[in-house]
Every structure is written in structure tokens, then in C-alpha cells.
Design an enzyme around this catalytic site. Structure first.
Site, PDB file in Angstrom:
ATOM      1  N   CYS A 190       0.869  -1.187   0.000  1.00  0.00           N
ATOM      2  CA  CYS A 190       0.000   0.000   0.000  1.00  0.00           C
ATOM      3  C   CYS A 190       0.903   1.233   0.000  1.00  0.00           C
ATOM      4  O   CYS A 190       2.095   1.137  -0.318  1.00  0.00           O
ATOM      5  CB  CYS A 190      -0.984  -0.018   1.154  1.00  0.00           C
ATOM      6  N   ASP A 247      -8.416   3.690   1.340  1.00  0.00           N
ATOM      7  CA  ASP A 247      -7.403   4.081   2.317  1.00  0.00           C
ATOM      8  C   ASP A 247      -8.089   4.605   3.587  1.00  0.00           C
ATOM      9  O   ASP A 247      -8.779   5.620   3.541  1.00  0.00           O
ATOM     10  CB  ASP A 247      -6.539   5.175   1.680  1.00  0.00           C
ATOM     11  N   ARG A 268      -3.333  -0.488   5.568  1.00  0.00           N
ATOM     12  CA  ARG A 268      -3.914  -1.615   4.836  1.00  0.00           C
ATOM     13  C   ARG A 268      -3.003  -2.825   4.711  1.00  0.00           C
ATOM     14  O   ARG A 268      -3.386  -3.950   5.079  1.00  0.00           O
ATOM     15  CB  ARG A 268      -4.340  -1.154   3.426  1.00  0.00           C
TER      16      ARG A 268
HETATM   17  P1  4NP Z   1      -1.846   2.901   4.004  1.00  0.00           P
HETATM   18  O1  4NP Z   1      -2.457   4.304   4.498  1.00  0.00           O
HETATM   19  O2  4NP Z   1      -1.327   3.122   2.609  1.00  0.00           O
HETATM   20  O3  4NP Z   1      -3.020   1.970   4.031  1.00  0.00           O
HETATM   21  O4  4NP Z   1      -0.764   2.525   4.998  1.00  0.00           O
HETATM   22  C1  4NP Z   1      -1.703   5.485   4.478  1.00  0.00           C
HETATM   23  C2  4NP Z   1      -0.970   5.834   5.584  1.00  0.00           C
HETATM   24  C3  4NP Z   1      -0.237   7.001   5.580  1.00  0.00           C
HETATM   25  C4  4NP Z   1      -0.252   7.806   4.453  1.00  0.00           C
HETATM   26  C5  4NP Z   1      -0.985   7.458   3.341  1.00  0.00           C
HETATM   27  C6  4NP Z   1      -1.715   6.273   3.345  1.00  0.00           C
HETATM   28  N1  4NP Z   1       0.492   9.027   4.467  1.00  0.00           N
HETATM   29  O5  4NP Z   1       0.469   9.738   3.442  1.00  0.00           O
HETATM   30  O6  4NP Z   1       1.169   9.329   5.440  1.00  0.00           O
END
Ligand code: 4NP
Length: 161
Positions: free
Chosen positions: A3, A119, A9
Site C-alpha cells: 500500500c 485508504d 492496509r
Molecule cells: P496505508 O495508508 O497506505 O493503508 O498505509 C496510508 C498511511 C499514511 C499515508 C498514506 C496512506 N500518508 O500519506 O502518510
């Protein structure tokens, strides 16, 4: 399992899939990674940890790592949580990018629908429960597909001299 941040995720997907392959007896190596590197070295988001724990899975030991081009050599299959993640993987991997190793995880449950796992970052706790449900169903479909194959291969080899 890949991800963006590797804190919401994909750590859940890693934990769920590892849990299921242990039960199914599949000899797979499963890891997760993120494409944006903003949270490298951090444990999973507290709500991902909480939702996993409520479902009997401990992901607290995981630490976020960056997706690297070498992942295309190391792994047979790379599941992205969403379409934008595939774009980022391509940008990171450059010449190592191998499109036929990549799929959206949700295509294991709904082939060809190209559905993203939303997300949950910034979202409230129910979003994490929804993500868990989607990942659980997709990982179940994935394991069933290969477990049937694995078991029929084993059954076949059992009866060979
Ligand atoms: P993930 O969610 O891709 O499901 O881990 C996110 C966590 C942090 C960020 C973006 C998506 N961020 O930009 O910090």
C-alpha cells in the site's frame, strides 16, 4: 502486500494472509511494504492493530518498510491495495517492474473488477473494520484457490510410488 504507507492496509493484509496460510499449511513467505516511505520503521496504525487484535491476529511486531525494486526478484506475486499503488510501484521499480507479477488484491475476490481497498488513513474506526472485512474475504479467496491446488498436488503425490 503493498500500500502507500505500509501502516494501515498492507500490514493488515500481511497479518491476515499469514494467519490463513498457517491454518491451510501453505509454505509461503508473506511480507508487506509501502511506496511512500513516510512511516518507515513505524508499527502499524493503532486502529489497524486494534481491529486485527479483535479478530485474533497480532500485527504489533510489524514495522513499515519501503517497497524496493528487488521485491520483483524476491516475490512471485505482488498484491497492491489500490491502482495508485501500482503506479507508484512502477515508478519505484523502473526496469524491474513486472506487470504480470502484480494484481489488485480485491481481484482475487472479484476477478476483473479492479476494486481498490479504500485508504482508511484519516478515517474513523469503522473504516478500519470495513477494510479488515474486505481484506479477510480477499485473502480467504486467495488461500482457497491455492489450498485446493496444493492439496490436490499432495494427494496426487501420496498415491505415486
Ligand atoms: P496505508 O495508508 O497506505 O493503508 O498505509 C496510508 C498511511 C499514511 C499515508 C498514506 C496512506 N500518508 O500519506 O502518510
Amino acid at each position: 502486500m503493498v500500500c502507500l504507507g505500509n501502516i494501515c492496509r498492507s500490514p493488515l493484509a500481511e497479518g491476515i494472509l499469514k494467519h490463513k496460510i498457517l491454518k491451510a499449511g501453505l509454505p509461503w513467505e508473506v511480507e508487506s511494504a509501502g511506496t511512500n516511505g513516510y512511516h518507515t520503521g513505524e508499527p502499524p496504525h493503532r486502529l489497524s492493530q486494534k481491529v486485527a487484535k479483535l479478530n485474533g491476529i497480532d500485527i504489533s511486531h510489524q514495522r513499515a518498510r519501503n517497497f524496493v525494486p528487488e521485491d520483483f526478484q524476491k516475490f512471485d506475486k505482488i498484491y497492491a491495495m489500490a491502482e495508485d499503488v501500482i503506479d507508484e510501484m512502477e515508478w519505484i521499480a523502473q526496469n524491474s517492474f513486472s506487470r504480470n507479477k502484480v494484481d489488485l488484491l480485491m481481484n482475487e475476490l472479484y476477478p476483473g473488477r479492479n476494486m481498490d481497498v479504500p485508504d482508511p488513513w484519516y478515517g474513523p474506526e469503522p473504516d478500519y473494520h470495513e477494510v479488515y472485512k474486505m481484506l479477510d474475504k480477499a485473502c480467504e479467496a486467495l488461500v482457497q484457490k491455492y489450498a485446493d491446488h496444493h492439496n490436490s498436488n499432495n494427494a496426487h503425490s501420496d498415491i505415486l510410488p
